[in-house]
Design a protein around this motif. Structure first.
Motif, PDB file in Angstrom:
ATOM      1  N   CYS D 106       0.834  -1.200   0.000  1.00 37.84           N
ATOM      2  CA  CYS D 106       0.000   0.000   0.000  1.00 37.84           C
ATOM      3  C   CYS D 106       0.875   1.260   0.000  1.00 37.84           C
ATOM      4  O   CYS D 106       0.583   2.220  -0.722  1.00 37.84           O
ATOM      5  N   ILE D 132      -4.399   2.948 -10.065  1.00 39.23           N
ATOM      6  CA  ILE D 132      -5.126   1.676 -10.075  1.00 39.23           C
ATOM      7  C   ILE D 132      -5.154   1.100 -11.483  1.00 39.23           C
ATOM      8  O   ILE D 132      -4.968  -0.111 -11.683  1.00 39.23           O
ATOM      9  N   TYR D 135      -1.745  -0.383 -12.293  1.00 39.88           N
ATOM     10  CA  TYR D 135      -1.593  -1.662 -11.580  1.00 39.88           C
ATOM     11  C   TYR D 135      -2.369  -2.759 -12.323  1.00 39.88           C
ATOM     12  O   TYR D 135      -1.860  -3.859 -12.530  1.00 39.88           O
ATOM     13  N   GLY D 136      -3.610  -2.443 -12.708  1.00 37.18           N
ATOM     14  CA  GLY D 136      -4.445  -3.439 -13.392  1.00 37.18           C
ATOM     15  C   GLY D 136      -3.815  -3.915 -14.690  1.00 37.18           C
ATOM     16  O   GLY D 136      -3.817  -5.110 -14.998  1.00 37.18           O
ATOM     17  N   GLU D 137      -3.253  -2.966 -15.445  1.00 33.66           N
ATOM     18  CA  GLU D 137      -2.583  -3.345 -16.699  1.00 33.66           C
ATOM     19  C   GLU D 137      -1.440  -4.324 -16.438  1.00 33.66           C
ATOM     20  O   GLU D 137      -1.183  -5.212 -17.250  1.00 33.66           O
ATOM     21  N   ARG D 140      -1.583  -6.495 -11.527  1.00 33.58           N
ATOM     22  CA  ARG D 140      -1.467  -6.386 -10.084  1.00 33.58           C
ATOM     23  C   ARG D 140      -2.670  -5.620  -9.534  1.00 33.58           C
ATOM     24  O   ARG D 140      -3.432  -5.032 -10.297  1.00 33.58           O
ATOM     25  N   ARG D 141      -2.823  -5.640  -8.225  1.00 32.06           N
ATOM     26  CA  ARG D 141      -3.847  -4.785  -7.653  1.00 32.06           C
ATOM     27  C   ARG D 141      -3.237  -3.987  -6.491  1.00 32.06           C
ATOM     28  O   ARG D 141      -2.267  -4.412  -5.866  1.00 32.06           O
ATOM     29  N   VAL D 142      -3.805  -2.813  -6.270  1.00 34.28           N
ATOM     30  CA  VAL D 142      -3.346  -1.977  -5.166  1.00 34.28           C
ATOM     31  C   VAL D 142      -3.703  -2.688  -3.864  1.00 34.28           C
ATOM     32  O   VAL D 142      -4.851  -3.086  -3.656  1.00 34.28           O
ATOM     33  N   GLU D 143      -2.731  -2.867  -2.990  1.00 32.94           N
ATOM     34  CA  GLU D 143      -2.951  -3.619  -1.758  1.00 32.94           C
ATOM     35  C   GLU D 143      -3.432  -2.711  -0.626  1.00 32.94           C
ATOM     36  O   GLU D 143      -3.199  -1.518  -0.633  1.00 32.94           O
ATOM     37  N   LEU D 183     -11.782   2.681  -6.252  1.00 32.19           N
ATOM     38  CA  LEU D 183     -12.077   1.250  -6.308  1.00 32.19           C
ATOM     39  C   LEU D 183     -13.584   1.004  -6.297  1.00 32.19           C
ATOM     40  O   LEU D 183     -14.078   0.098  -6.971  1.00 32.19           O
ATOM     41  N   ALA D 187     -15.516  -0.919  -9.269  1.00 30.13           N
ATOM     42  CA  ALA D 187     -16.085  -2.249  -9.048  1.00 30.13           C
ATOM     43  C   ALA D 187     -17.590  -2.200  -8.834  1.00 30.13           C
ATOM     44  O   ALA D 187     -18.261  -3.230  -8.860  1.00 30.13           O
TER      45      ALA D 187
END
Lengths: 258, 258, 258, 258
Positions: D106, D132, D135-137, D140-143, D183, D187
């Motif tokens: 994070c 975000i 990261y998605g590309e 990965r995802r933001v922790e 987020l 989502a």
């Protein structure tokens, strides 16, 4: 009731222990530890030649005196009164990227170079040089070459000779040699294969995954750490300062198998 | 300048690695890992028979499925994303008095009973019964007997058969049998020798120190932990709840060496 | 369905975390870490004075430079490229009987001496001398006295002054002083209380069990190990030889709280 | 003579222990453990407000009942008879990418988003959404967002409230909130900040390095592991199967600070 989860390694029940299907009592006394290590990790027994090469890989790493940091870590813990398993765990935790980790790194580089050779249909030498180049651009270096002490590591030479003798040298070993040549051409001086590189090439040709490479080093070095832990606890006083350069060897002199 | 300190295990210098005097390249391919483990810990190579029995001891403990706490500990660490060495260290740290520790305990009891037999000039059976009695008075029990799963452990039987076959059963193995008889007489029901007890008796007859006993278990179980760590990381999702009873085996069915 | 098992430490459910009944959000910002450590281990919050003394115990052990073996162990692991948690675990594993372990040993001796004083209705000085005598007969020595570097440990003096000031010195602290006197009478020269002994006496008077004593040292030293791990990774090259005597301090000069 | 090497953390000599220049006895009783943790890692004492927020961060992570894998790992080791430090080390080794590791993740994402905001001169919301997206590309995802148990984590809310109250919310906390919003927009449903994310944002605003983030979790959780190790050793029989779902809480009922 929790969902079931599955394991395919060992079947255990009352008076039954079967490793990948083989009753353990049948393996004991008929298959060597190295062969059973292979079975445990791969699910099938190795050929006799494969078992012998893996055995030699384990022997090659059993000890390297008091100089490696993992051995100093195990001795340091022992010196504070740690139980044997905690001292061994301290050794295990000191096997990382800069110590023992080059086996995995070398295997990854070999995989990349072999794939490059096949995809681009180029010579082994070209593939090795291209891989080294790519690593250099990324600010990395191919691991498994060069050693702070040995420039002609007796373990590396012996492992490759054995692999040839046993007919097991496939893509990894010649590619490791090609790396060595390419590094010499590049640097003008030798950066010879070290034992991590030699083990990496052997494990590559034996079909193991890079991910498990460090674990072979850990397994093999365990008896060495144990011997040092016992020596520390029996020969030295607790809490001494362990000077990493101030040691000398006073064991048996050079001798040979008959 | 710091005072020199000494090691008698391995002599290391440029292009030189000699285990108790033997050049490592000479051992590789000619001596098994078990034989070199012996050399590292004892300073001399074992006889061929001794090497074979130690090899079988290592094979006997290579894995026991997903049930042992050390294996669950290694899987738990792996499940959080631990590197392989940290997961293996977690396994090592879970080998203690109640898990794996009975080898050392059994060796100590064997040593006490054998000394009693010689000093008092009594029969083996009397010495075993007297030792068990002394343990009971101290609120302790002789370790290496009874198992929560096996009442006729296939590993124990096989180890003793091998030791007999190789001519290596000395004082430890018959005393372990005498313990078994004495425990049956005492309890009215069997408390059969388990694998820890069998390994303890073998290591005793091979002349190893009780202090190093747990380390043999740790060394031998390392490949099992590694296989479980890899299985956890490849078959399961991270951070799952690892239910210790809800597992099933789905590997190869029973098969035999040909 | 497996049998239920029970925990009385923390109640956890969706959006609920209650430490011994207290909602965690209520403790945060109102109770210090030391007070919550106490709550976690004892199930009740300490008095303000007790919290302050435990806080000072933690501060007393936060770091001792590069000399302790646990710090060298953490640095050694860090030097091989270990992740931070593995380096910290190496520090934890080097806290044993000869390093940090004297806290537990001292608490056990204090308990024995205090019990002796009450049962035999003798003076504190007689009880201390008798306990030291009994230890000596058993070939042991009372732990927590003497240090290889400090003969007037600033941490010991400060801890006892604080305990007095806070009105918390009960049986442990005066008995530790009685041990000191008895040891001086016995040896003709001083074997002064060290920080382990001072912490042992404070934890004794605060009502903690000897069994958990080393854990306080581990908890308190964690930030020190972390600082050394970061320093090793940022200031030094990997795999250097860490000479335990060849260091010097180059941080801020002496300064004082205003 | 070996070359000197340097440390700037603690100056140690006979009867002298100075943390970043401060005599340790002067800190004891006047500065809290959290403040001295800060001093050890940063070389300067924090402001009173900074010390309070770091203290709350430590309190927030002190325990989470028997469910976390690190706690199960510590209990598993304890159940085999491990000494306390080995059980604690097992807990430490189970803090990794998927458990505790989100704090570091994070902090890295916050750093990236804050840098993006400044370099591109865009709004906080745009920077969060862009990060975000990147990261998605990368797959990965933001922790630091989402929890398997809590959707409104009481620790996260309290930490941010405290930071605001103490005037310490800088770039990290509002950016963490912007991540939460982005987020949710992405989502359609909430993926609320969890305690790792909240601690990450606080440590970011306090100026700590992501590299040391997991160590704060380890330090803070140490008392929790210790309490569970003691509970396992005193309430349960050795070698039990530790079913991770079959537990119940039987400690004190809900209560409040007065």
């Amino acid at each position: 009731m929790a969902d079931k989860w599955f394991t395919s390694i060992t079947d255990v029940g009352p008076n039954k222990i079967r490793l990948s299907g083989y009753p353990i009592g049948e393996l004991m006394g008929r298959k060597s530890f190295a062969e059973v290590v292979w079975l445990t990790l791969r699910g099938e027994l190795p050929s006799e030649a494969e078992g012998k090469l893996l055995d030699a890989v384990l022997v090659s790493s059993v000890d390297h005196g008091v100089t490696p940091p993992s051995t100093l870590a195990a001795r340091t813990a022992a010196s504070t009164g740690a139980p044997v398993n905690a001292a061994l765990a301290s050794g295990v935790l000191a096997v990382n990227r800069f110590h023992g980790g080059a086996v995995e790194g070398c295997m990854a580089a070999l995989a990349e170079a072999v794939a490059h050779m096949k995809e681009k249909d180029v010579s082994r030498e070209e593939a090795a040089a291209a891989t080294i180049g790519r690593y250099g651009e990324g600010g990395r270096r191919v691991e498994g070459f060069g050693h702070r002490l040995h420039d002609d590591d007796p373990r590396a030479a012996r492992l490759f000779a054995l692999a040839e003798e046993l007919g097991l040298a496939a893509e990894g070993i010649p590619m490791a040699r090609a790396f060595e040549t390419a590094l010499r051409n590049l640097a003008g001086k030798g950066l010879p294969l070290n034992v991590d590189g030699a083990i990496g090439a052997c494990l590559f040709d034996l079909g193991f995954e890079p991910h498990t490479a460090n674990a072979f080093f850990i397994l093999a070095r365990m008896p060495g750490w144990l011997a040092h832990v016992v020596e520390e606890q029996t020969r030295e006083r607790p809490m001494r300062r362990i000077e990493p350069s101030a040691w000398a060897y006073d064991g048996p002199g050079e001798r040979h198998l008959t």
